[in-house]
Design a protein around this motif. Structure first.
Motif, PDB file in Angstrom:
ATOM      1  N   ALA A 167      34.217  44.678  41.837  1.00 48.59           N
ATOM      2  CA  ALA A 167      33.427  44.502  42.913  1.00 48.59           C
ATOM      3  C   ALA A 167      33.810  45.907  43.858  1.00 48.59           C
ATOM      4  O   ALA A 167      34.512  45.860  44.415  1.00 48.59           O
ATOM      5  CB  ALA A 167      33.537  43.185  43.727  1.00 48.59           C
ATOM      6  N   ILE A 168      32.735  46.716  43.800  1.00 47.61           N
ATOM      7  CA  ILE A 168      32.827  48.067  44.238  1.00 47.61           C
ATOM      8  C   ILE A 168      32.325  48.291  45.546  1.00 47.61           C
ATOM      9  O   ILE A 168      30.932  48.462  45.688  1.00 47.61           O
ATOM     10  CB  ILE A 168      32.401  49.081  43.284  1.00 47.61           C
ATOM     11  N   ASP A 169      32.966  48.001  46.906  1.00 45.63           N
ATOM     12  CA  ASP A 169      32.309  48.074  48.023  1.00 45.63           C
ATOM     13  C   ASP A 169      32.559  49.489  48.582  1.00 45.63           C
ATOM     14  O   ASP A 169      32.207  49.585  49.730  1.00 45.63           O
ATOM     15  CB  ASP A 169      32.731  46.856  48.958  1.00 45.63           C
ATOM     16  N   ARG A 186      30.435  45.367  36.366  1.00 44.25           N
ATOM     17  CA  ARG A 186      30.501  46.066  37.615  1.00 44.25           C
ATOM     18  C   ARG A 186      29.206  45.794  38.521  1.00 44.25           C
ATOM     19  O   ARG A 186      28.110  45.923  38.185  1.00 44.25           O
ATOM     20  CB  ARG A 186      30.585  47.534  37.285  1.00 44.25           C
ATOM     21  N   ILE A 187      29.767  45.582  39.835  1.00 43.23           N
ATOM     22  CA  ILE A 187      28.931  45.246  40.979  1.00 43.23           C
ATOM     23  C   ILE A 187      28.912  46.065  42.051  1.00 43.23           C
ATOM     24  O   ILE A 187      30.237  46.305  42.506  1.00 43.23           O
ATOM     25  CB  ILE A 187      28.707  43.778  41.303  1.00 43.23           C
ATOM     26  N   VAL A 231      29.210  62.721  41.892  1.00 44.65           N
ATOM     27  CA  VAL A 231      29.198  61.580  42.434  1.00 44.65           C
ATOM     28  C   VAL A 231      27.916  60.792  42.881  1.00 44.65           C
ATOM     29  O   VAL A 231      26.960  61.357  43.217  1.00 44.65           O
ATOM     30  CB  VAL A 231      30.192  61.683  43.775  1.00 44.65           C
ATOM     31  N   VAL A 232      27.749  59.527  42.351  1.00 41.77           N
ATOM     32  CA  VAL A 232      26.491  58.968  42.587  1.00 41.77           C
ATOM     33  C   VAL A 232      26.811  57.670  43.413  1.00 41.77           C
ATOM     34  O   VAL A 232      27.637  57.080  43.561  1.00 41.77           O
ATOM     35  CB  VAL A 232      25.732  58.506  41.378  1.00 41.77           C
ATOM     36  N   ASP A 233      25.590  57.311  44.209  1.00 49.25           N
ATOM     37  CA  ASP A 233      25.903  56.065  44.947  1.00 49.25           C
ATOM     38  C   ASP A 233      25.403  54.764  44.123  1.00 49.25           C
ATOM     39  O   ASP A 233      25.150  54.759  42.906  1.00 49.25           O
ATOM     40  CB  ASP A 233      24.816  56.278  46.279  1.00 49.25           C
ATOM     41  N   GLY A 234      25.587  53.536  44.775  1.00 51.07           N
ATOM     42  CA  GLY A 234      25.437  52.224  44.034  1.00 51.07           C
ATOM     43  C   GLY A 234      23.975  52.334  43.396  1.00 51.07           C
ATOM     44  O   GLY A 234      23.752  51.805  42.303  1.00 51.07           O
ATOM     45  N   THR A 235      22.893  52.821  44.152  1.00 49.25           N
ATOM     46  CA  THR A 235      21.403  52.785  43.641  1.00 49.25           C
ATOM     47  C   THR A 235      21.487  53.425  42.356  1.00 49.25           C
ATOM     48  O   THR A 235      20.811  53.127  41.366  1.00 49.25           O
ATOM     49  CB  THR A 235      20.400  53.212  44.788  1.00 49.25           C
ATOM     50  N   ARG A 259      28.769  39.105  46.040  1.00 50.81           N
ATOM     51  CA  ARG A 259      27.885  38.950  44.831  1.00 50.81           C
ATOM     52  C   ARG A 259      28.737  38.796  43.470  1.00 50.81           C
ATOM     53  O   ARG A 259      28.217  37.817  42.577  1.00 50.81           O
ATOM     54  CB  ARG A 259      27.051  40.444  44.327  1.00 50.81           C
ATOM     55  N   ALA A 260      29.870  39.369  43.439  1.00 41.39           N
ATOM     56  CA  ALA A 260      30.771  39.184  42.359  1.00 41.39           C
ATOM     57  C   ALA A 260      31.270  37.706  42.366  1.00 41.39           C
ATOM     58  O   ALA A 260      31.377  37.038  41.247  1.00 41.39           O
ATOM     59  CB  ALA A 260      31.937  39.909  42.292  1.00 41.39           C
ATOM     60  N   LEU A 261      31.423  37.172  43.511  1.00 40.04           N
ATOM     61  CA  LEU A 261      31.884  35.669  43.568  1.00 40.04           C
ATOM     62  C   LEU A 261      30.705  34.880  43.328  1.00 40.04           C
ATOM     63  O   LEU A 261      30.966  33.834  42.565  1.00 40.04           O
ATOM     64  CB  LEU A 261      32.202  35.213  45.031  1.00 40.04           C
ATOM     65  N   GLU A 262      29.568  35.233  43.638  1.00 38.47           N
ATOM     66  CA  GLU A 262      28.456  34.213  42.939  1.00 38.47           C
ATOM     67  C   GLU A 262      28.548  34.435  41.482  1.00 38.47           C
ATOM     68  O   GLU A 262      28.059  33.352  40.805  1.00 38.47           O
ATOM     69  CB  GLU A 262      27.004  35.018  43.566  1.00 38.47           C
ATOM     70  N   LEU A 263      28.548  35.498  41.012  1.00 37.49           N
ATOM     71  CA  LEU A 263      28.719  35.574  39.616  1.00 37.49           C
ATOM     72  C   LEU A 263      29.532  34.869  38.785  1.00 37.49           C
ATOM     73  O   LEU A 263      29.601  34.211  37.678  1.00 37.49           O
ATOM     74  CB  LEU A 263      28.470  37.067  38.949  1.00 37.49           C
ATOM     75  N   ALA A 264      30.911  34.786  39.236  1.00 31.67           N
ATOM     76  CA  ALA A 264      31.936  34.198  38.820  1.00 31.67           C
ATOM     77  C   ALA A 264      31.639  32.705  38.865  1.00 31.67           C
ATOM     78  O   ALA A 264      32.330  31.904  37.731  1.00 31.67           O
ATOM     79  CB  ALA A 264      33.097  34.551  39.612  1.00 31.67           C
ATOM     80  N   ARG A 265      31.084  32.216  39.920  1.00 34.39           N
ATOM     81  CA  ARG A 265      30.690  30.798  40.143  1.00 34.39           C
ATOM     82  C   ARG A 265      29.775  30.408  39.003  1.00 34.39           C
ATOM     83  O   ARG A 265      29.580  29.317  38.653  1.00 34.39           O
ATOM     84  CB  ARG A 265      30.308  30.483  41.571  1.00 34.39           C
ATOM     85  N   GLU A 266      28.852  31.138  38.629  1.00 36.77           N
ATOM     86  CA  GLU A 266      27.966  31.187  37.427  1.00 36.77           C
ATOM     87  C   GLU A 266      28.629  30.873  35.998  1.00 36.77           C
ATOM     88  O   GLU A 266      28.475  30.104  35.216  1.00 36.77           O
ATOM     89  CB  GLU A 266      26.825  32.030  37.413  1.00 36.77           C
ATOM     90  N   ILE A 267      29.866  31.807  35.909  1.00 38.47           N
ATOM     91  CA  ILE A 267      30.592  31.601  34.592  1.00 38.47           C
ATOM     92  C   ILE A 267      31.449  30.610  34.780  1.00 38.47           C
ATOM     93  O   ILE A 267      31.641  30.003  33.610  1.00 38.47           O
ATOM     94  CB  ILE A 267      31.423  33.020  34.745  1.00 38.47           C
ATOM     95  N   ASN A 268      32.010  30.157  35.859  1.00 35.45           N
ATOM     96  CA  ASN A 268      32.966  29.167  35.789  1.00 35.45           C
ATOM     97  C   ASN A 268      32.905  27.730  35.222  1.00 35.45           C
ATOM     98  O   ASN A 268      33.630  27.362  34.430  1.00 35.45           O
ATOM     99  CB  ASN A 268      33.382  28.646  37.408  1.00 35.45           C
ATOM    100  N   PRO A 269      31.598  27.211  35.329  1.00 36.81           N
ATOM    101  CA  PRO A 269      31.282  25.906  34.555  1.00 36.81           C
ATOM    102  C   PRO A 269      31.297  25.936  32.857  1.00 36.81           C
ATOM    103  O   PRO A 269      31.254  25.094  32.397  1.00 36.81           O
ATOM    104  CB  PRO A 269      29.715  25.637  35.346  1.00 36.81           C
ATOM    105  N   GLN A 270      31.046  27.327  32.474  1.00 36.96           N
ATOM    106  CA  GLN A 270      30.799  27.317  31.078  1.00 36.96           C
ATOM    107  C   GLN A 270      32.157  27.100  30.298  1.00 36.96           C
ATOM    108  O   GLN A 270      33.102  27.058  30.755  1.00 36.96           O
ATOM    109  CB  GLN A 270      30.390  28.694  30.580  1.00 36.96           C
ATOM    110  N   GLY A 271      31.905  26.790  28.975  1.00 36.73           N
ATOM    111  CA  GLY A 271      33.220  26.610  28.383  1.00 36.73           C
ATOM    112  C   GLY A 271      34.101  27.748  28.201  1.00 36.73           C
ATOM    113  O   GLY A 271      33.906  28.786  27.670  1.00 36.73           O
TER     114      GLY A 271
END
Length: 328
Positions: A167-169, A186-187, A231-235, A259-271
Protein backbone atom coordinates in the motif's frame (compact mmCIF):
# COMPACT_ATOMS: atom_id res chain seq x y z
CA UNK A 1 7.53 -39.28 -22.23
CA UNK A 2 10.08 -36.75 -20.97
CA UNK A 3 7.33 -34.24 -20.22
CA UNK A 4 5.38 -36.88 -18.30
CA UNK A 5 8.43 -37.79 -16.25
CA UNK A 6 9.07 -34.11 -15.62
CA UNK A 7 5.54 -33.66 -14.30
CA UNK A 8 5.89 -36.63 -11.99
CA UNK A 9 9.15 -35.23 -10.69
CA UNK A 10 7.53 -31.89 -9.96
CA UNK A 11 4.79 -33.31 -7.72
CA UNK A 12 7.05 -34.35 -4.81
CA UNK A 13 8.89 -31.04 -5.15
CA UNK A 14 5.71 -29.08 -4.51
CA UNK A 15 4.69 -31.44 -1.71
CA UNK A 16 7.94 -30.49 0.03
CA UNK A 17 7.27 -26.78 -0.50
CA UNK A 18 3.75 -27.15 0.86
CA UNK A 19 5.02 -28.99 3.91
CA UNK A 20 7.41 -26.09 4.63
CA UNK A 21 4.54 -23.65 4.88
CA UNK A 22 3.08 -25.76 7.82
CA UNK A 23 -4.56 4.29 9.98
CA UNK A 24 -7.86 5.18 8.88
CA UNK A 25 -10.51 7.92 8.83
CA UNK A 26 -13.28 5.37 8.78
CA UNK A 27 -13.85 2.21 10.83
CA UNK A 28 -11.35 -0.56 10.08
CA UNK A 29 -10.30 -3.78 11.75
CA UNK A 30 -8.95 -3.99 15.27
CA UNK A 31 -5.17 -4.08 15.34
CA UNK A 32 -4.02 -6.64 17.86
CA UNK A 33 -1.10 -8.84 18.87
CA UNK A 34 1.56 -6.20 18.22
CA UNK A 35 4.88 -7.97 17.77
CA UNK A 36 7.23 -4.99 17.86
CA UNK A 37 7.26 -2.49 20.73
CA UNK A 38 4.05 -0.66 19.89
CA UNK A 39 3.68 1.29 23.12
CA UNK A 40 6.35 3.95 22.72
CA UNK A 41 6.68 7.17 20.77
CA UNK A 42 4.52 10.15 19.96
CA UNK A 43 0.90 9.94 18.97
CA UNK A 44 0.56 10.94 15.30
CA UNK A 45 -2.96 9.77 14.42
CA UNK A 46 -5.71 7.41 15.43
CA UNK A 47 -6.97 4.23 13.85
CA UNK A 48 -10.63 3.63 14.56
CA UNK A 49 -11.72 0.05 15.00
CA UNK A 50 -15.01 -1.71 15.35
CA UNK A 51 -14.29 -1.99 19.05
CA UNK A 52 -13.08 1.57 19.67
CA UNK A 53 -10.10 3.77 18.92
CA UNK A 54 -6.64 2.28 18.60
CA UNK A 55 -3.77 4.71 19.10
CA UNK A 56 -1.41 4.90 16.15
CA UNK A 57 2.06 5.96 17.22
CA UNK A 58 5.46 6.49 15.72
CA UNK A 59 8.85 7.26 17.16
CA UNK A 60 12.48 7.51 16.14
CA UNK A 61 13.56 4.71 18.46
CA UNK A 62 15.31 2.02 16.40
CA UNK A 63 13.45 -0.74 18.22
CA UNK A 64 10.25 0.79 16.87
CA UNK A 65 11.30 0.90 13.19
CA UNK A 66 8.76 -1.75 12.26
CA UNK A 67 5.31 -2.66 13.57
CA UNK A 68 3.71 -6.01 12.79
CA UNK A 69 0.06 -6.32 13.72
CA UNK A 70 -2.31 -9.25 13.35
CA UNK A 71 -5.90 -8.18 12.79
CA UNK A 72 -8.61 -10.03 14.65
CA UNK A 73 -12.34 -10.67 14.51
CA UNK A 74 -13.68 -10.93 10.97
CA UNK A 75 -10.29 -9.81 9.69
CA UNK A 76 -8.32 -12.57 11.42
CA UNK A 77 -5.65 -13.79 9.05
CA UNK A 78 -4.70 -10.33 7.75
CA UNK A 79 -1.27 -9.11 8.87
CA UNK A 80 -0.31 -5.43 8.60
CA UNK A 81 3.43 -4.69 8.42
CA UNK A 82 4.13 -0.99 9.01
CA UNK A 83 7.44 0.75 8.36
CA UNK A 84 8.04 3.42 10.98
CA UNK A 85 11.16 5.61 10.57
CA UNK A 86 9.69 9.13 10.41
CA UNK A 87 12.95 11.08 10.78
CA UNK A 88 14.64 8.99 8.08
CA UNK A 89 11.70 8.85 5.63
CA UNK A 90 11.47 5.09 6.18
CA UNK A 91 14.83 4.55 4.51
CA UNK A 92 16.32 1.07 4.61
CA UNK A 93 18.83 0.70 7.43
CA UNK A 94 20.65 -2.28 8.89
CA UNK A 95 18.17 -2.38 11.75
CA UNK A 96 15.13 -2.21 9.47
CA UNK A 97 16.47 -5.06 7.35
CA UNK A 98 17.04 -7.12 10.50
CA UNK A 99 13.54 -6.44 11.83
CA UNK A 100 11.90 -7.13 8.47
CA UNK A 101 13.75 -10.45 8.22
CA UNK A 102 12.37 -11.42 11.63
CA UNK A 103 8.86 -10.36 10.67
CA UNK A 104 8.95 -12.27 7.39
CA UNK A 105 10.18 -15.39 9.16
CA UNK A 106 7.39 -15.19 11.73
CA UNK A 107 4.76 -14.71 9.02
CA UNK A 108 6.15 -17.55 6.93
CA UNK A 109 5.85 -19.97 9.86
CA UNK A 110 2.26 -19.00 10.65
CA UNK A 111 -0.12 -20.99 8.45
CA UNK A 112 -3.07 -18.96 9.73
CA UNK A 113 -1.88 -15.90 7.80
CA UNK A 114 -4.09 -15.34 4.75
CA UNK A 115 -2.75 -12.04 3.43
CA UNK A 116 -0.11 -9.44 4.26
CA UNK A 117 -0.34 -5.67 3.80
CA UNK A 118 2.94 -3.77 3.73
CA UNK A 119 2.49 -0.05 4.40
CA UNK A 120 3.89 2.95 6.25
CA UNK A 121 3.09 4.72 9.49
CA UNK A 122 4.83 7.88 8.25
CA UNK A 123 2.61 10.35 6.38
CA UNK A 124 3.62 10.96 2.77
CA UNK A 125 6.29 8.26 2.66
CA UNK A 126 6.25 4.55 1.84
CA UNK A 127 10.04 4.06 1.72
CA UNK A 128 12.54 6.54 0.29
CA UNK A 129 15.18 3.89 -0.50
CA UNK A 130 18.50 3.21 1.15
CA UNK A 131 19.58 5.11 4.27
CA UNK A 132 22.32 7.12 2.57
CA UNK A 133 23.49 8.69 5.84
CA UNK A 134 24.15 5.23 7.24
CA UNK A 135 25.61 4.13 3.90
CA UNK A 136 28.06 7.04 3.89
CA UNK A 137 29.52 5.79 7.17
CA UNK A 138 29.97 2.24 5.88
CA UNK A 139 33.37 1.01 4.81
CA UNK A 140 33.46 0.11 1.11
CA UNK A 141 33.80 -3.55 2.06
CA UNK A 142 30.54 -3.36 4.04
CA UNK A 143 28.37 -2.07 1.21
CA UNK A 144 28.30 -5.26 -0.87
CA UNK A 145 27.28 -7.56 2.01
CA UNK A 146 24.60 -5.09 3.17
CA UNK A 147 23.07 -4.86 -0.31
CA UNK A 148 23.19 -8.66 -0.56
CA UNK A 149 21.31 -8.95 2.72
CA UNK A 150 18.71 -6.40 1.60
CA UNK A 151 18.32 -8.30 -1.67
CA UNK A 152 17.86 -11.56 0.24
CA UNK A 153 15.21 -9.91 2.42
CA UNK A 154 13.25 -8.70 -0.58
CA UNK A 155 13.51 -12.16 -2.16
CA UNK A 156 12.14 -13.72 1.04
CA UNK A 157 9.30 -11.20 1.01
CA UNK A 158 8.50 -12.22 -2.55
CA UNK A 159 8.55 -15.89 -1.56
CA UNK A 160 6.02 -15.59 1.26
CA UNK A 161 3.31 -18.19 0.60
CA UNK A 162 0.43 -15.84 1.45
CA UNK A 163 -0.55 -12.98 -0.89
CA UNK A 164 1.25 -9.71 -0.23
CA UNK A 165 -0.11 -6.23 -0.95
CA UNK A 166 2.01 -3.07 -0.98
CA UNK A 167 0.00 0.00 0.00
CA UNK A 168 1.95 2.99 -1.33
CA UNK A 169 0.60 6.18 0.21
CA UNK A 170 3.66 8.29 -0.48
CA UNK A 171 7.20 8.26 -1.83
CA UNK A 172 8.59 4.86 -2.93
CA UNK A 173 12.05 5.32 -4.41
CA UNK A 174 14.95 2.98 -5.09
CA UNK A 175 14.90 0.15 -2.58
CA UNK A 176 11.47 1.26 -1.43
CA UNK A 177 10.02 0.54 -4.85
CA UNK A 178 12.02 -2.70 -5.01
CA UNK A 179 10.27 -3.81 -1.82
CA UNK A 180 6.91 -3.00 -3.39
CA UNK A 181 7.85 -4.83 -6.60
CA UNK A 182 8.42 -8.01 -4.58
CA UNK A 183 4.79 -7.90 -3.41
CA UNK A 184 2.08 -9.67 -5.39
CA UNK A 185 -0.12 -6.59 -5.72
CA UNK A 186 0.65 -2.88 -5.51
CA UNK A 187 -1.89 -0.16 -4.73
CA UNK A 188 -0.92 3.52 -4.65
CA UNK A 189 -2.46 6.88 -3.95
CA UNK A 190 -2.61 9.09 -7.01
CA UNK A 191 -0.22 11.51 -5.27
CA UNK A 192 2.41 8.85 -4.52
CA UNK A 193 5.79 9.11 -6.22
CA UNK A 194 7.62 6.01 -7.45
CA UNK A 195 10.87 5.36 -9.26
CA UNK A 196 14.13 3.45 -9.44
CA UNK A 197 16.45 6.45 -9.26
CA UNK A 198 19.79 4.77 -8.53
CA UNK A 199 21.48 5.94 -11.75
CA UNK A 200 21.37 9.47 -10.31
CA UNK A 201 23.90 8.21 -7.76
CA UNK A 202 25.95 6.42 -10.43
CA UNK A 203 24.78 2.98 -9.25
CA UNK A 204 22.05 0.61 -10.39
CA UNK A 205 19.06 -0.93 -8.62
CA UNK A 206 20.64 -3.68 -6.55
CA UNK A 207 17.77 -5.41 -4.77
CA UNK A 208 15.90 -6.89 -7.69
CA UNK A 209 14.73 -3.76 -9.51
CA UNK A 210 16.44 -4.52 -12.82
CA UNK A 211 14.76 -7.93 -12.86
CA UNK A 212 11.31 -7.36 -11.36
CA UNK A 213 10.43 -4.07 -13.05
CA UNK A 214 10.83 -5.47 -16.62
CA UNK A 215 8.70 -8.45 -15.62
CA UNK A 216 5.97 -6.09 -14.41
CA UNK A 217 5.87 -3.37 -17.09
CA UNK A 218 7.94 -4.80 -19.94
CA UNK A 219 11.60 -4.49 -20.91
CA UNK A 220 11.50 -1.28 -22.95
CA UNK A 221 9.53 0.78 -20.43
CA UNK A 222 11.62 -0.55 -17.56
CA UNK A 223 14.81 0.48 -19.32
CA UNK A 224 13.40 3.96 -19.93
CA UNK A 225 12.43 4.47 -16.30
CA UNK A 226 15.73 3.11 -14.94
CA UNK A 227 18.02 4.84 -17.46
CA UNK A 228 16.31 8.21 -16.92
CA UNK A 229 15.85 7.72 -13.14
CA UNK A 230 12.28 8.82 -13.80
CA UNK A 231 9.74 9.28 -11.01
CA UNK A 232 6.05 8.73 -11.78
CA UNK A 233 2.94 9.45 -9.75
CA UNK A 234 0.22 6.95 -8.89
CA UNK A 235 -1.89 7.78 -11.94
CA UNK A 236 0.98 7.23 -14.40
CA UNK A 237 2.16 4.15 -12.50
CA UNK A 238 -1.28 2.61 -12.96
CA UNK A 239 -1.25 3.45 -16.68
CA UNK A 240 2.15 1.77 -17.02
CA UNK A 241 0.98 -1.33 -15.15
CA UNK A 242 3.42 -0.73 -12.30
CA UNK A 243 0.52 -0.78 -9.83
CA UNK A 244 -2.91 -2.42 -9.96
CA UNK A 245 -4.97 0.45 -8.55
CA UNK A 246 -4.50 4.20 -8.19
CA UNK A 247 -6.79 5.75 -5.59
CA UNK A 248 -7.44 9.37 -4.74
CA UNK A 249 -5.60 10.33 -1.58
CA UNK A 250 -7.71 11.26 1.45
CA UNK A 251 -7.16 13.78 4.25
CA UNK A 252 -5.63 11.13 6.51
CA UNK A 253 -3.11 10.12 3.83
CA UNK A 254 -3.94 6.41 3.96
CA UNK A 255 -6.18 5.85 0.93
CA UNK A 256 -3.93 3.13 -0.53
CA UNK A 257 -3.91 1.30 2.80
CA UNK A 258 -7.70 1.36 3.00
CA UNK A 259 -7.99 0.01 -0.54
CA UNK A 260 -5.44 -2.69 0.30
CA UNK A 261 -7.49 -3.63 3.36
CA UNK A 262 -10.60 -3.95 1.18
CA UNK A 263 -8.70 -6.25 -1.16
CA UNK A 264 -7.35 -8.33 1.72
CA UNK A 265 -10.94 -8.74 2.91
CA UNK A 266 -11.86 -10.06 -0.55
CA UNK A 267 -9.04 -12.62 -0.36
CA UNK A 268 -9.71 -13.64 3.25
CA UNK A 269 -12.79 -15.87 2.72
CA UNK A 270 -11.21 -17.95 -0.06
CA UNK A 271 -9.53 -21.31 0.53
CA UNK A 272 -6.11 -20.48 2.04
CA UNK A 273 -4.31 -23.55 0.69
CA UNK A 274 -5.79 -22.91 -2.74
CA UNK A 275 -4.58 -19.30 -2.63
CA UNK A 276 -1.07 -20.39 -1.69
CA UNK A 277 -0.99 -23.03 -4.42
CA UNK A 278 -2.29 -20.54 -6.97
CA UNK A 279 0.45 -18.09 -6.01
CA UNK A 280 3.10 -20.78 -6.26
CA UNK A 281 1.82 -21.96 -9.65
CA UNK A 282 1.77 -18.42 -11.04
CA UNK A 283 5.17 -17.40 -9.67
CA UNK A 284 6.95 -20.57 -10.75
CA UNK A 285 5.09 -20.82 -14.05
CA UNK A 286 6.07 -17.33 -15.15
CA UNK A 287 9.73 -18.33 -15.11
CA UNK A 288 9.42 -21.33 -17.46
CA UNK A 289 7.95 -22.33 -20.82
CA UNK A 290 4.22 -23.03 -21.12
CA UNK A 291 4.56 -26.82 -21.14
CA UNK A 292 6.57 -26.80 -17.90
CA UNK A 293 4.23 -24.20 -16.45
CA UNK A 294 1.24 -26.47 -17.07
CA UNK A 295 3.08 -29.28 -15.30
CA UNK A 296 3.66 -26.95 -12.35
CA UNK A 297 -0.03 -26.11 -12.30
CA UNK A 298 -0.89 -29.83 -12.33
CA UNK A 299 1.45 -30.46 -9.42
CA UNK A 300 -0.05 -27.58 -7.43
CA UNK A 301 -3.59 -28.71 -8.21
CA UNK A 302 -2.72 -32.16 -6.89
CA UNK A 303 -2.02 -30.58 -3.50
CA UNK A 304 -5.54 -29.20 -3.08
CA UNK A 305 -7.42 -32.41 -3.98
CA UNK A 306 -6.94 -34.22 -0.63
CA UNK A 307 -7.66 -31.16 1.55
CA UNK A 308 -10.58 -30.84 3.93
CA UNK A 309 -11.14 -27.35 2.57
CA UNK A 310 -11.98 -28.73 -0.89
CA UNK A 311 -14.62 -31.01 0.62
CA UNK A 312 -15.95 -28.10 2.69
CA UNK A 313 -16.25 -26.01 -0.47
CA UNK A 314 -18.29 -28.70 -2.20
CA UNK A 315 -20.50 -29.19 0.86
CA UNK A 316 -21.11 -25.45 1.21
CA UNK A 317 -22.04 -25.18 -2.45
CA UNK A 318 -24.47 -28.07 -2.15
CA UNK A 319 -26.00 -26.65 1.05
CA UNK A 320 -26.09 -23.08 -0.33
CA UNK A 321 -24.09 -21.59 2.55
CA UNK A 322 -20.81 -19.73 3.01
CA UNK A 323 -17.87 -22.15 3.31
CA UNK A 324 -15.80 -22.18 6.49
CA UNK A 325 -12.25 -22.85 5.42
CA UNK A 326 -9.61 -23.76 8.02
CA UNK A 327 -6.55 -24.23 5.85
CA UNK A 328 -6.62 -27.99 6.26
Amino acid sequence: MAVLLGRRALIPLFRVQLAEWDSACRPTATLSCSMQYSNSGKVSAFLLSRHGAVTRRYSSDSKDDLRVRYLDGEDAGIVVVQINRPKAKNTISKNLVKMMFEAVEDIKKNNKVRSVILCSLVPGVFCAGADLKERANMHQNEVGPFVSKARALITELGNLPAPTIAAIDGVALGGGLEIALACDIRIAANTAKMGLVETKLAIIPGAGGTQRLPRVIGVSLAKELIFAARVVDGTDACRLGLISHSVEQNKCGDAAYLRALELAREINPQGPIAIRMAKLAINQGMEVDLSTGLAIEEACYAQVIPTKDRLEGLAAFKEKRIPRYKGE
